[in-house]
Design a protein around this motif. Sequence first.
Motif, PDB file in Angstrom:
ATOM      1  N   ALA A   1       0.829  -1.212   0.000  1.00 19.48           N
ATOM      2  CA  ALA A   1       0.000   0.000   0.000  1.00 19.48           C
ATOM      3  C   ALA A   1       0.860   1.258   0.000  1.00 19.48           C
ATOM      4  O   ALA A   1       0.606   2.203  -0.759  1.00 19.48           O
ATOM      5  N   ALA A   2       1.895   1.271   0.833  1.00 20.10           N
ATOM      6  CA  ALA A   2       2.761   2.452   0.901  1.00 20.10           C
ATOM      7  C   ALA A   2       3.528   2.656  -0.402  1.00 20.10           C
ATOM      8  O   ALA A   2       3.719   3.791  -0.858  1.00 20.10           O
ATOM      9  N   THR A   3       3.954   1.557  -1.022  1.00 24.89           N
ATOM     10  CA  THR A   3       4.685   1.654  -2.287  1.00 24.89           C
ATOM     11  C   THR A   3       3.779   2.168  -3.398  1.00 24.89           C
ATOM     12  O   THR A   3       4.194   3.000  -4.214  1.00 24.89           O
ATOM     13  N   ALA A   4       2.552   1.688  -3.440  1.00 26.10           N
ATOM     14  CA  ALA A   4       1.604   2.160  -4.451  1.00 26.10           C
ATOM     15  C   ALA A   4       1.327   3.648  -4.281  1.00 26.10           C
ATOM     16  O   ALA A   4       1.301   4.411  -5.260  1.00 26.10           O
ATOM     17  N   ASP A   5       1.114   4.076  -3.042  1.00 29.97           N
ATOM     18  CA  ASP A   5       0.853   5.496  -2.787  1.00 29.97           C
ATOM     19  C   ASP A   5       2.047   6.360  -3.186  1.00 29.97           C
ATOM     20  O   ASP A   5       1.888   7.447  -3.753  1.00 29.97           O
ATOM     21  N   ARG A   6       3.232   5.885  -2.881  1.00 29.05           N
ATOM     22  CA  ARG A   6       4.438   6.633  -3.230  1.00 29.05           C
ATOM     23  C   ARG A   6       4.613   6.717  -4.738  1.00 29.05           C
ATOM     24  O   ARG A   6       4.943   7.770  -5.294  1.00 29.05           O
TER      25      ARG A   6
END
Length: 242
Positions: free
Chosen positions: A204-209
């Motif tokens: 999730a954090a990688t997608a948002d970034r």
Amino acid sequence: MLTSTNEPELRPASISAADSAALYRLLTWLSPAFPIGGFSYSSGIEWAVEAGDIGDAAGLRGWLATMLTNGSGFCDAAFLAHAYRAVERDDRTSLREVAEFAAAFVPSRERQLETTAQGRAFVEIARSAWNSAGLDEAVAQCETIVYPVAVGLVGALHGVPLAALLYGFLHAVTSNWISAGSRLVPLGQTDSQRVLAALEPVVAATADRALFASLDDIGGATFRADLASLHHETQYTRLFRS
């Protein structure tokens, strides 16, 4: 059981035809059953297991978290987002530049084979089953089409929301890595699912970034994983193509 006639009838919210089509295609394209040959690649995990870098579920989880955060996971997701937006704007120059950049970004011959073979297969199967206006023109801008660029441009042409496409792409990539690791370590099915669950916030954090990353933000620092993909080319016994 009697209900009051004064209370409004509650019905489940429906999904629009456009959203339904986008979701159906997203789930299909990023399913392990979609025949792009992802099961035959390990992205260097096979060598990492043989070298002792990965020996259990915790080791696999740590390795993949780094690949997602600082390696090909983030980089490929960012390339997907830029390809998507270029197609959405009908910006052929930007699409060509993104495709060229993404193709040059892989660290080894086997990783190049992995991403280009899957990219070509993704486009060809999408064209055969879900052809869309503008697909041939978009593909023609890409001298070499790699997997994340293929997913980005096809997703844009079919109106799949970018955020959902990014999450789905990273989930599919992570699941394929775990599948390779589960066969190589080996791990049981329950441990494999525990690894996938533990990586949920990382995905999730990688997608948002990646959703907001510029091309200048793209970069990796996974030297051991890059070396793994290079060493795999001369590994004596192999189950996977990368």
